[in-house]
Enzyme design. Sequence first.
Site, PDB file in Angstrom:
ATOM      1  CG  ASP A   1      44.721  47.000 -11.639  1.00 39.80           C
ATOM      2  OD1 ASP A   1      45.327  46.022 -11.172  1.00 39.80           O
ATOM      3  OD2 ASP A   1      44.944  48.168 -11.278  1.00 39.80           O
TER       4      ASP A   1
ATOM      5  CB  THR B   1      44.947  40.565  -4.037  1.00 39.35           C
ATOM      6  OG1 THR B   1      43.868  41.119  -3.260  1.00 39.35           O
ATOM      7  CG2 THR B   1      46.275  40.989  -3.417  1.00 39.35           C
ATOM      8  CG  HIS B   2      42.822  46.287  -7.575  1.00 39.99           C
ATOM      9  ND1 HIS B   2      43.920  47.042  -7.915  1.00 39.99           N
ATOM     10  CD2 HIS B   2      41.771  47.140  -7.529  1.00 39.99           C
ATOM     11  CE1 HIS B   2      43.547  48.289  -8.086  1.00 39.99           C
ATOM     12  NE2 HIS B   2      42.256  48.393  -7.852  1.00 39.99           N
TER      13      HIS B   2
ATOM     14  NE  ARG C   1      56.726  50.057 -17.493  1.00 38.11           N
ATOM     15  CZ  ARG C   1      56.590  50.573 -16.267  1.00 38.11           C
ATOM     16  NH1 ARG C   1      56.399  49.779 -15.255  1.00 38.11           N
ATOM     17  NH2 ARG C   1      56.622  51.873 -16.072  1.00 38.11           N
TER      18      ARG C   1
HETATM   19  C1  GAR Z   1      47.365  45.125  -0.831  1.00 37.63           C
HETATM   20  O1  GAR Z   1      46.252  45.820  -0.327  1.00 37.63           O
HETATM   21  C2  GAR Z   1      47.194  44.921  -2.333  1.00 37.63           C
HETATM   22  O2  GAR Z   1      45.883  44.747  -2.730  1.00 37.63           O
HETATM   23  C3  GAR Z   1      47.744  46.221  -2.854  1.00 37.63           C
HETATM   24  O3  GAR Z   1      48.899  46.424  -2.084  1.00 37.63           O
HETATM   25  C4  GAR Z   1      48.640  45.955  -0.747  1.00 37.63           C
HETATM   26  C5  GAR Z   1      49.841  45.156  -0.251  1.00 37.63           C
HETATM   27  O4  GAR Z   1      49.784  44.994   1.127  1.00 37.63           O
HETATM   28  N1  GAR Z   1      48.035  46.116  -4.250  1.00 37.63           N
HETATM   29  C6  GAR Z   1      47.735  47.083  -5.124  1.00 37.63           C
HETATM   30  O5  GAR Z   1      47.283  48.156  -4.801  1.00 37.63           O
HETATM   31  C7  GAR Z   1      48.046  46.736  -6.561  1.00 37.63           C
HETATM   32  N2  GAR Z   1      47.423  47.678  -7.437  1.00 37.63           N
HETATM   33  P1  GAR Z   1      50.834  44.068   1.921  1.00 37.63           P
HETATM   34  O6  GAR Z   1      52.229  44.523   1.525  1.00 37.63           O
HETATM   35  O7  GAR Z   1      50.546  44.317   3.360  1.00 37.63           O
HETATM   36  O8  GAR Z   1      50.571  42.653   1.528  1.00 37.63           O
END
Ligand code: GAR
Length: 185
Positions: free
Chosen positions: A139, A102-103, A60
């Site tokens: 988070d 964004t979560h 990592r």
């Molecule tokens: C989004 O809903 C974001 O919040 C989530 O991945 C998706 C990406 O969607 N992120 C997480 O879960 C991070 N813990 P996208 O590829 O359509 O933008």
Amino acid sequence: MNVGVLASGTGSNLESILEAGIPVVVVIADRPCRALEVAEQAGVASELVQRMSFGKDFDRDAYTHQVIEALKRHDVELVVMAGFGTIIPAVAGAYPGRVLNTHPALLPAFPGWHSVKEALDRGVKLTGVTVHIATEEVDAGPILAQEAVAVLPGDTEDTLHERIKEVERRLYPDTIRQVIEGTLP
Ligand code: GAR
């Protein structure tokens, strides 16, 4: 302010960020994914910093270093995570207060990678979106914006996540813009 977007998935949040006119200078992905195609079609630089291992031998620190190098190479000043599938908390150390995420849940409820399924399984009637500053603790950084999304009878993980993403595609670019303009945090 030069923005670098980190993405791994379909890139629908990336699309909304680009459509909102956020000054994205590079899109970095950890695996081949649609987000890279979205960048290419928009004429934005993209880099695949490929994660070679998803096993115990994943280094990592070395991987994080590669991502930070790529961000610096493109003079990125604000890092925007939009569904990035590798946890790289040390990026927040290199860009203190300058990494956004964004979560798909109302933090501090349902952190982690399975938040939509966990909210459904727990039977909550409301979940939603949290936009926050990413810190070295996953988070857990300061919250900049939240919006609730109702869980509807018959929802599956996919239908609920799609309604959550509809909110993200509006709330995330709006919040990023406020950070760039200095009205947030
Ligand atoms: C989004 O809903 C974001 O919040 C989530 O991945 C998706 C990406 O969607 N992120 C997480 O879960 C991070 N813990 P996208 O590829 O359509 O933008």
